[in-house]
Design a protein around this motif. Structure first.
Motif, PDB file in Angstrom:
ATOM      1  N   ALA A 226       1.033  -1.156  -0.115  1.00 25.09           N
ATOM      2  CA  ALA A 226       0.152   0.111  -0.086  1.00 25.09           C
ATOM      3  C   ALA A 226       0.897   1.308   0.115  1.00 25.09           C
ATOM      4  N   ASN A 227       2.087   1.111   0.406  1.00 25.69           N
ATOM      5  CA  ASN A 227       3.012   2.131   0.464  1.00 25.69           C
ATOM      6  C   ASN A 227       4.300   1.982   0.481  1.00 25.69           C
ATOM      7  N   LYS A 228       5.240   2.877   0.417  1.00 17.89           N
ATOM      8  CA  LYS A 228       6.742   2.413   0.261  1.00 17.89           C
ATOM      9  C   LYS A 228       7.163   1.803   1.382  1.00 17.89           C
ATOM     10  N   PHE A 229       6.965   2.339   2.701  1.00 19.42           N
ATOM     11  CA  PHE A 229       7.158   1.541   3.803  1.00 19.42           C
ATOM     12  C   PHE A 229       7.143   0.082   3.770  1.00 19.42           C
ATOM     13  N   VAL A 230       5.806  -0.479   3.416  1.00 18.24           N
ATOM     14  CA  VAL A 230       5.740  -1.872   3.452  1.00 18.24           C
ATOM     15  C   VAL A 230       6.420  -2.328   2.114  1.00 18.24           C
ATOM     16  N   ALA A 231       6.429  -1.521   0.954  1.00 15.96           N
ATOM     17  CA  ALA A 231       7.023  -2.013  -0.081  1.00 15.96           C
ATOM     18  C   ALA A 231       8.611  -2.591   0.158  1.00 15.96           C
ATOM     19  N   CYS A 232       9.205  -1.623   0.978  1.00 20.48           N
ATOM     20  CA  CYS A 232      10.637  -1.922   1.350  1.00 20.48           C
ATOM     21  C   CYS A 232      10.804  -2.612   2.333  1.00 20.48           C
ATOM     22  N   PHE A 233       9.859  -2.856   3.247  1.00 17.76           N
ATOM     23  CA  PHE A 233      10.006  -3.641   4.564  1.00 17.76           C
ATOM     24  C   PHE A 233       9.728  -5.234   4.198  1.00 17.76           C
ATOM     25  N   ILE A 234       8.903  -5.492   3.412  1.00 17.23           N
ATOM     26  CA  ILE A 234       8.499  -6.978   2.834  1.00 17.23           C
ATOM     27  C   ILE A 234       9.358  -7.382   1.648  1.00 17.23           C
ATOM     28  N   GLY A 235      10.222  -8.590   1.840  1.00 19.43           N
ATOM     29  CA  GLY A 235      10.852  -8.686   0.580  1.00 19.43           C
ATOM     30  C   GLY A 235      12.414  -8.514   0.997  1.00 19.43           C
ATOM     31  N   SER A 236      13.269  -9.487   0.820  1.00 16.96           N
ATOM     32  CA  SER A 236      14.488  -9.589   0.809  1.00 16.96           C
ATOM     33  C   SER A 236      15.376 -10.197  -0.323  1.00 16.96           C
ATOM     34  N   PRO A 237      16.205  -9.401  -0.895  1.00 13.13           N
ATOM     35  CA  PRO A 237      16.636  -8.012  -0.740  1.00 13.13           C
ATOM     36  C   PRO A 237      15.543  -7.273  -1.031  1.00 13.13           C
ATOM     37  N   THR A 238      15.686  -6.121  -0.597  1.00 10.74           N
ATOM     38  CA  THR A 238      14.875  -5.031  -0.486  1.00 10.74           C
ATOM     39  C   THR A 238      14.320  -4.262  -1.839  1.00 10.74           C
ATOM     40  N   MET A 239      13.327  -3.801  -2.100  1.00  7.76           N
ATOM     41  CA  MET A 239      12.881  -3.006  -3.267  1.00  7.76           C
ATOM     42  C   MET A 239      13.703  -1.916  -3.395  1.00  7.76           C
ATOM     43  N   ASN A 240      14.348  -1.843  -4.863  1.00 15.90           N
ATOM     44  CA  ASN A 240      14.956  -0.515  -5.419  1.00 15.90           C
ATOM     45  C   ASN A 240      13.970   0.504  -5.410  1.00 15.90           C
ATOM     46  N   VAL A 241      14.432   1.639  -5.064  1.00 11.20           N
ATOM     47  CA  VAL A 241      13.283   2.846  -5.189  1.00 11.20           C
ATOM     48  C   VAL A 241      14.086   3.800  -5.599  1.00 11.20           C
ATOM     49  N   VAL A 242      13.721   4.474  -6.784  1.00 12.07           N
ATOM     50  CA  VAL A 242      14.529   5.826  -7.475  1.00 12.07           C
ATOM     51  C   VAL A 242      13.658   6.962  -7.625  1.00 12.07           C
ATOM     52  N   PRO A 243      14.085   8.254  -7.638  1.00  8.68           N
ATOM     53  CA  PRO A 243      12.966   9.185  -7.987  1.00  8.68           C
ATOM     54  C   PRO A 243      12.696   9.080  -9.075  1.00  8.68           C
ATOM     55  N   ALA A 244      11.351   9.598  -9.403  1.00 11.10           N
ATOM     56  CA  ALA A 244      10.777   9.427 -10.923  1.00 11.10           C
ATOM     57  C   ALA A 244       9.655  10.964 -10.892  1.00 11.10           C
ATOM     58  N   THR A 245       9.321  11.179 -12.236  1.00 11.16           N
ATOM     59  CA  THR A 245       8.207  12.245 -12.264  1.00 11.16           C
ATOM     60  C   THR A 245       7.363  11.312 -13.356  1.00 11.16           C
ATOM     61  N   GLY A 246       6.118  11.764 -13.257  1.00 14.64           N
ATOM     62  CA  GLY A 246       5.086  10.920 -14.104  1.00 14.64           C
ATOM     63  C   GLY A 246       4.303  11.875 -15.015  1.00 14.64           C
ATOM     64  N   ARG A 247       3.778  11.642 -16.345  1.00 15.22           N
ATOM     65  CA  ARG A 247       2.978  12.314 -17.072  1.00 15.22           C
ATOM     66  C   ARG A 247       2.281  11.267 -18.024  1.00 15.22           C
TER      67      ARG A 247
END
Ligand code: ATP
Ligand code: MG
Length: 359
Positions: A226-247
């Motif tokens: 549901a959010n970045k916290f859960v995304a990064c907390f669940i799963g090992s190794p952890t999820m990659n998160v990088v800045p992005a903009t959308g259109r």
């Protein structure tokens, strides 16, 4: 067995609010796993359910009866702690049956319950031993036996395996899964171990900062955080998160790379892209979203973790099955699996997922 409900439950120590507005319904026979960073309130929540800690606010029910102020004995819930202090001068059988001894249950009943629990836990040959003559895993099983003998309405476990070595943990994890199957009991289990959480749970509750971040099946949390916290907390190794903009339906990364996603909703609120290491493919240059340089390779035998440096985007970790013949310094071409790409807004909430919309 028992259905446990928490409605708006809170815990305060003086002016410090440790848990806020916890809503959780635990079904009869369900296996719930609580996870979250150290200090987020997992043990506190268990202790409130067990009746070892007063509830500061909200309502707590067992099988529909409000039990906020009931004493531990009336709740009839057994708790297995991380430090499973056994009585050193009592043999295994007496340790397991001691709660019944205190309650003055008839010796015959005591003997038969202890015998049954010992069989369930594979302790039958060890009932006359003292705790000091047992291995850590065997002591842990005696501690569980103590809980089983009570025949409680529900079991609470607070990191029961964290003192054991890796091999024993796996063995005991299977033991607990079998025990749950056999007893069909309601269980609430706290752990820091990803594999324990993902394999044991019917549903996982992710806590952070005194709030529930998400409740769901292991696969839901892995695939649809549901959010970045859960995304990064669940799963090992952890999820990659990088800045992005959308259109519209396209994300732009910092190096100018454009990632078109199959979602119907716009991506105007996008602030970050998330992708798990196992969801990045190595492809031919013409199919690549990103080109990078291999910074570091970790060979784990079953998997290979590849850290790839991608200019302004930063570092991405890519996970390959088996022993991938990749060397540091190599140029490498990456493609993000579209259906497994996550998008987060600036407040960390996940934007509608592509494949969720397709479904
Ligand atoms: N008696 C107390 N007075 C004040 N604060 C307390 C008290 N007991 C616990 N806390 C605080 O409550 C918070 C939650 O503690 P808790 O033991 O539930 O965390 P936890 O999630 O089990 O952490 P861990 O994973 O480290 O075991 C912590 O920040 C802790 O400092
Ligand atoms: Mg704890």
């Amino acid at each position: 067995m028992a259905r446990i409900e928490l409605k708006g439950v809170a815990k305060r120590y003086g002016s410090v609010e440790v848990l806020r507005d916890i809503d959780l319904e635990i079904g009869d026979g369900e296996f719930i796993v609580l996870v979250g960073p150290s200090g987020c309130g997992k043990s506190t929540l268990l202790r409130m359910i067990a009746g070892l800690e007063p509830i500061s606010g909200g309502d707590f029910f067992i099988d529909g009866t409000r039990m906020n102020d009931a004493r531990p004995r009336e709740r009839d819930i057994a708790m297995v702690f991380q430090s499973y202090a056994l009585y050193p001068h009592m043999d295994v059988a007496r340790n397991m049956g001691f709660s019944m001894e205190i309650r003055r249950r008839p010796p015959a009943e005591r003997t038969s319950r202890v015998k049954q629990a010992a069989e369930t836990l594979g302790l039958s040959a060890l009932t006359e031993r003292l705790p000091r003559a047992l291995s850590g895993g065997q002591r842990q099983r005696v501690a569980m036996g103590r809980a089983i003998v009570r025949d409680p309405r529900a079991f609470l476990f607070d990191e029961p395996l964290s003192n054991l070595d890796a091999a024993l943990r796996v063995e005991m994890r299977l033991e607990i899964a079998r025990l749950h199957k056999r007893l069909g009991a309601t269980m609430v289990y706290v752990t820091h171990d990803q594999v324990e959480a993902l394999t044991l749970a019917d549903r996982i509750v992710v806590l952070d900062g005194g709030d529930i971040q998400q409740i769901g099946t292991p696969l839901t949390l892995y695939e649809r955080p549901a959010n970045k916290f859960v995304a990064c907390f669940i799963g090992s190794p952890t999820m990659n998160v990088v800045p992005a903009t959308g259109r519209d339906r396209t994300l732009s990364l910092k190096n100018g790379a454009q990632i078109a996603l199959p979602q119907s909703a716009g991506l105007e609120r996008a602030a970050e892209l998330g992708i798990r290491p196992e969801h990045i493919d190595l492809v031919a240059p013409e199919d690549a979203d990103l080109t990078g340089t291999v910074d570091l390779v970790e060979h784990l035998g079953s998997d290979t973790n590849v850290y790839v440096s991608i200019g302004d985007v930063g570092m991405l970790m890519v996970r390959r099955r088996g022993n991938a013949p990749i060397r540091s310094g190599e140029r490498i071409f990456l493609r993000l699996q579209r259906e497994n790409t996550h998008v987060f807004a600036s407040d960390g909430s996940a934007l509608a997922h592509a494949s969720a919309e397709a479904a």
